[in-house]
Design a protein around this motif. Sequence first.
Motif, short mmCIF file in Angstrom:
data_model
loop_
_atom_site.label_atom_id
_atom_site.label_comp_id
_atom_site.label_asym_id
_atom_site.label_seq_id
_atom_site.Cartn_x
_atom_site.Cartn_y
_atom_site.Cartn_z
N THR A 23 -0.33 24.08 17.44
CA THR A 23 -0.61 23.71 16.06
C THR A 23 0.53 22.87 15.50
N THR A 24 0.36 22.40 14.27
CA THR A 24 1.36 21.54 13.64
C THR A 24 2.73 22.21 13.61
N VAL A 25 2.75 23.48 13.28
CA VAL A 25 3.97 24.29 13.33
C VAL A 25 3.73 25.36 14.39
N PRO A 26 4.09 25.09 15.63
CA PRO A 26 3.78 26.04 16.71
C PRO A 26 4.51 27.36 16.56
N TYR A 62 8.69 16.79 18.28
CA TYR A 62 9.05 18.12 17.81
C TYR A 62 10.39 18.47 18.46
N TYR A 99 13.11 21.71 19.38
CA TYR A 99 13.35 23.14 19.52
C TYR A 99 14.83 23.39 19.78
N LEU A 135 11.55 26.47 16.68
CA LEU A 135 11.22 25.14 16.18
C LEU A 135 12.12 24.79 15.01
N HIS A 194 9.34 19.55 13.07
CA HIS A 194 8.00 19.21 13.56
C HIS A 194 7.55 17.88 12.93
#
Lengths: 117, 108
Positions: A102-105, B33, B35, B45, B48
């Motif tokens: 998703t957009t924010v995993p 993204y 991490y 995260l 993003h």
Amino acid sequence: EVQLVESGGGLVKPGGSLRLSCAASGFTFSYAYMSWVRQAPGKGLEWVGRIKSKTDDATTDYAASVKGRFTISRDDSKNTLYLQMNGLKIEDTAVYYCTTATTVPHWGQGSLVTVSS
Amino acid sequence: SYELTQPPSVSVSPGQTARITCSGDALPKKYAYWYQQRSGQAPVLVIHEDSKRPSGIPERFSGSSSGTMATLTINGAQVEDEADYYCYSTDGSDDHWVFGGGTKLTVL
């Protein structure tokens, strides 16, 4: 709160099989695309594969390193994601994480799979 | 197969700005993204969609992307920011995703 809890890891011999499960809660699982990511000891992160939602035919895609040996599936009635691993190799030894694609995993805490004779 | 390229290591003194780059041919079209992974812990995260910061991530973390390069910037890096950092994106098809090789950030 989103929670992902992996289970099913353990020790398996080369050539063997293992199935990982990922129990999901805190979001509408049936709508979510889901992924598996792994990390071998002392190595970087590796994307394993992804399954789309049933509304998108639950289509799966895999990394070249596992294609033909690993299968991702889902049971939306149980809010559970699976990773069936067949023909395991020593180099498949890793911590396996399930994640929301998703957009924010969101990530689980991981399940260790050790392939060794 | 598609690759994202990161420098293996970056080192800064506390309070300095750390920049970690990630290059990939599809980055002009696809989000990056980022991490953070501290030793022995699951990845977290920190950025993003190129530049958005999840709730709970300190403001000193920021992201940007230009052309084939995405950049994670840590303004005023702190000792607790020492970790491995990974960029993550897709090859353009949205069907296959890949991580960069990771960058070890040392703050001392």
